[in-house]
Design a protein around this motif. Structure first.
Motif, PDB file in Angstrom:
ATOM      1  N   CYS A   1       0.823  -1.205   0.000  1.00 27.21           N
ATOM      2  CA  CYS A   1       0.000   0.000   0.000  1.00 27.21           C
ATOM      3  C   CYS A   1       0.852   1.248   0.000  1.00 27.21           C
ATOM      4  CB  CYS A   1      -1.026   0.000   1.112  1.00 27.21           C
ATOM      5  SG  CYS A   1      -0.376  -0.331   2.717  1.00 27.21           S
TER       6      CYS A   1
ATOM      7  N   HIS B   1       5.799   3.497   0.342  1.00 28.11           N
ATOM      8  CA  HIS B   1       4.994   2.267   0.364  1.00 28.11           C
ATOM      9  C   HIS B   1       5.311   1.430   1.587  1.00 28.11           C
ATOM     10  CE1 HIS B   1       3.809   2.856  -3.808  1.00 28.11           C
ATOM     11  NE2 HIS B   1       3.112   1.727  -3.777  1.00 28.11           N
TER      12      HIS B   1
ATOM     13  N   GLY C   1      -5.536  -3.425   7.497  1.00 27.27           N
ATOM     14  CA  GLY C   1      -6.200  -2.606   6.482  1.00 27.27           C
ATOM     15  C   GLY C   1      -6.936  -1.427   7.098  1.00 27.27           C
TER      16      GLY C   1
ATOM     17  N   CYS D   1      -3.865   5.592   3.695  1.00 30.02           N
ATOM     18  CA  CYS D   1      -3.311   4.662   2.715  1.00 30.02           C
ATOM     19  C   CYS D   1      -4.095   4.727   1.407  1.00 30.02           C
ATOM     20  CB  CYS D   1      -3.342   3.252   3.297  1.00 30.02           C
ATOM     21  SG  CYS D   1      -3.629   1.957   2.118  1.00 30.02           S
ATOM     22  N   GLU D   2      -3.374   4.716   0.307  1.00 26.73           N
ATOM     23  CA  GLU D   2      -4.006   4.768  -1.022  1.00 26.73           C
ATOM     24  C   GLU D   2      -3.599   3.509  -1.796  1.00 26.73           C
ATOM     25  OE1 GLU D   2      -1.831   8.002  -2.643  1.00 26.73           O
ATOM     26  OE2 GLU D   2      -2.155   9.246  -0.871  1.00 26.73           O
TER      27      GLU D   2
ATOM     28  N   PHE E   1      -4.548   0.369  -1.915  1.00 23.74           N
ATOM     29  CA  PHE E   1      -4.309  -0.827  -1.136  1.00 23.74           C
ATOM     30  C   PHE E   1      -4.531  -2.062  -1.999  1.00 23.74           C
ATOM     31  CE2 PHE E   1      -5.601  -3.740   2.319  1.00 23.74           C
ATOM     32  CZ  PHE E   1      -4.519  -3.542   3.130  1.00 23.74           C
ATOM     33  N   GLU E   2      -3.559  -2.972  -2.032  1.00 23.97           N
ATOM     34  CA  GLU E   2      -3.705  -4.165  -2.876  1.00 23.97           C
ATOM     35  C   GLU E   2      -3.357  -5.420  -2.132  1.00 23.97           C
ATOM     36  OE1 GLU E   2      -2.117  -4.754  -6.840  1.00 23.97           O
ATOM     37  OE2 GLU E   2      -1.824  -2.575  -6.934  1.00 23.97           O
TER      38      GLU E   2
END
Lengths: 457, 457
Positions: A222, A271, A291, A299-300, A302-303
């Motif tokens: 993230c 990150h 999360g 946070c942008e 998010f994977e």
């Protein structure tokens, strides 16, 4: 008494496994940092503890320096023969001697690399967690008290070595510790040897703690608007009790390196790379808690990825980071350094470092084992422009002083070697004199890796 | 040069805090094992590191033995002044100096007890996990490398002390380690001091790692048909990756003691006491996995308890086990000893020990931190029948030899003190000589707790 005599006598002992061929010497004079090549006078390749003991004994009698060698991947000049002498290449002592699944331990020779050990363990359901960037030898990892991305969960070499066999400066062979998980039986010689960088003894066998392979692994990447937001996320996650297996911070320059090397397209922002180990439900629950905390800190992008292939690509890029960073400026070398601070001071340490790097106009990715407060800077050095090395050294100096000012240490995992020696007095005060007293007691002739960690003359 | 001179000079330094009153001396000559009372010549109660340093300096100049004292709860005669001299009572250096919630660490003086620290931490959501049976001082716990019921999850003092302040034999004050979570900066003096039992230095300050209080705690008690079945359950649980917070084995005699002391009615069979820490879902999941494994090994009378009061009663009985066991034979004393072996050999070690105890006709509860392979035997000694002490010593000897034969150590957490010294050569071989070399380098006059751990004369 001379190095020449020692070389002759060791050749009598092990024949062709003592080499003075220029190519072999050159190979053992290389390093992955900025030090000039420093070949030893000879390279000995022992096949047993008894041979190591006999060689060390000869070196003692002949006042010949002896420097242990593994994969040659240390970063502070640890294994360079600055005083000449014999390089003891331990890579042919590379057997996994015993694996005890019930006790979750293994006994190995020092030349086994961490990846080799894990390959051999695969079928047992166990693994050895400590993972420095290089595929280093386990003997070298113990000698430098190495760690890596999983230390936040599983500890460093300090916590994962149960026992050692060590050859002392006078050729005595000792065994420290046992396969028992804990002991209060006398001084902790195991821990004294771990991190002593071959200056107190030569490690000839290791008994290692193993871990169970987790049932489930979940990973995430993230991006954060600032380094500070990323660090705050980590602090809050640790406080919440989530047992992260890995948590790495990468600055935008590092992301650029990872993108180039791993063929990825992550946005060039700070990150976190995270990994959770546990049961299916456990790893998922940890990931969800994380999360929520990350979202609270802005946070942008998010994977998640429970997909193993994607996860491997990600961590492969992270693990190859040192080599990846070299691709940012083809033809360059790197001065890679690390410090470690209390995590509450990490954001400050990172931001001030990044600012100094920016002002100096160097390229220097910053990457950290953020759960431990440990971070690395890889200053890229242009061999055509010697002033870049001088600038990198100045910034390294500044990083070290800053780490000490913030209550930390000048090296979290690389070790002292030659490069960090100038900071030992400032970090340890009178304790540095105590280290010299111990060195003097165990190696009065100063034959074991002289000039590293501590001087006694 | 004399003890008398030292006592006079220390009185000049700290006035009434140097005592030679018989009652004070007697109190500092007691122990919780079978050693005869051994009062020192004087008891000094320093209030600062500087005072400790000044006292140690005087003792060095006067060749006066100096023995550090905490709660006096060690079991191998560690703190007894067998050679006379000054007892340094550190219990008035008892401040919690700093708590850093973000970094999850605390800085304390050596006289803070583990329960006091946890009381002070309660509101922070943090706790210090290491829990030997006694409410020992943290300085003493570090000096003996203590552990307890939670070591299987959180480690021992070895893993939970980040840094120390130590006064050396010549009065120098050193600081080892820092608040950084890890370091590769030089020899590990922190770990060298931990477990050195006051023979290499006097610990005057500790920086401790803290843990987050778990969101949820689940506990269970279950009986097994045999010790073997109980040990197999533990091995399988560890291999399954379940992070048990506590797992204790109790033999039928121990259960009798716990029943008497805790007013409980457990069946007199081998038992496991277990505790899981985690999130609500996590602790429950761990408990379920464990339950299945236990059932597969014939566990009977499985009882869960998420109820805090019941749980407290259970663990209170366990923690007070030493005192509980004394109730099995009113008027008796106990010779409490411990060994630690690889867990795969634990059942064998336990069964052979139990058989020997039975044959000898002694009462001796056996209880173990089974996740670490560490167990205790409390031989009950009848002061009216001196032969019971002789028998207990014989059986202890046999236990120690057995532990070594099985690849273990003669003490998992009690330490060496005076009682385990005879086994050091067998356990450490030439490594024991290295311990003496280190002692000689750091305390050449042998004033620090002489006669314990290692002799140098």
């Amino acid at each position: 008494m001379s190095i020449d005599n020692a070389v002759r006598r060791v050749r009598d002992l092990i024949g062709e496994r003592l080499s003075t061929s220029p190519s072999v010497l050159d190979l053992h004079g290389q390093n992955e940092s900025y030090y000039a090549p420093t070949p030893p006078d000879a390279v000995a390749t022992p096949h047993s503890t008894e041979e190591v003991a006999a060689i060390v004994k000869i070196c003692g009698e002949e006042d010949c320096p002896i420097v242990a060698w593994g994969t040659g991947t240390s970063l502070e000049g640890h294994a360079l023969a600055f005083n000449g002498g014999i390089c003891l290449d331990l890579m042919e002592m590379n057997k996994v001697l015993e694996v005890h699944p019930e006790d979750m331990d293994a006994v190995v020779q020092p030349g086994v690399t961490r990846e080799r050990l894990n390959e051999e363990l695969r079928a047992t359901g166990l693994f050895f967690p400590v993972d420095p960037g290089a595929n280093a030898s386990l003997g070298g990892m113990a000698a430098t008290r190495a760690s890596g991305t999983t230390a936040v969960r599983y500890g460093t070499m300090r916590e994962n070595v149960l026992a050692l066999e060590v050859v002392l400066a006078d050729g005595r062979i000792i065994r420290t510790g046992s396969r028992a998980r804990k002991s209060s039986s006398g001084y902790d010689l195991t821990k004294l040897m771990i991190g002593s960088e071959g200056t107190l003894g030569i490690i000839t066998e290791l008994t290692l703690r193993l871990q169970g392979q987790p049932e489930s692994i979940t990973a995430a990447v993230c991006a954060f608007p600032t380094l500070d937001a990323a660090v705050t996320t980590v602090i809050e996650t640790i406080q919440s009790g989530v047992p992260m297996a890995r948590i790495e911070i990468l600055d935008p320059v590092s992301i650029r390196a990872v993108n180039i090397s791993g063929d990825m397209t992550l946005p060039e922002k700070p990150h976190l790379f995270i990994e959770f180990h546990g049961s299916q439900a456990g790893a998922k629950e940890q990931a969800e808690t994380f999360g929520e905390i990350a979202a609270g800190n802005g946070c942008e992008g998010f994977e998640w990825s429970a997909n193993q292939e994607e996860r491997n690509r990600l961590w492969h890029a992270r693990h190859n980071f040192y080599y990846a960073s070299l691709k940012l400026q083809p033809g360059c070398r790197a001065l890679s350094t690390d410090v470690c601070v209390p995590i509450s001071r990490l954001a400050e340490a990172l931001l001030e470092t990044a600012e100094e790097v920016r002002e100096a106009g160097l390229t220097a990715p910053i990457i950290g084992h953020v759960g431990d407060g440990n971070f690395h800077v890889g200053f890229l050095i242009d061999p055509e422009r010697p002033e870049t090395l001088e600038t990198a050294k100045r910034l390294t100096h500044s990083m070290n002083r800053r780490a000490l000012r913030l209550g930390g240490t000048v090296t979290g995992e690389h070790g002292v070697g030659f490069g960090k020696k100038p900071y030992m007095t400032e970090e340890h005060g009178e304790g540095y004199a105590v280290m010299a007293e111990i060195k003097r007691a165990l190696d009065p002739k100063n034959i074991l890796n002289p000039g590293k960690v501590v001087d006694i003359n």
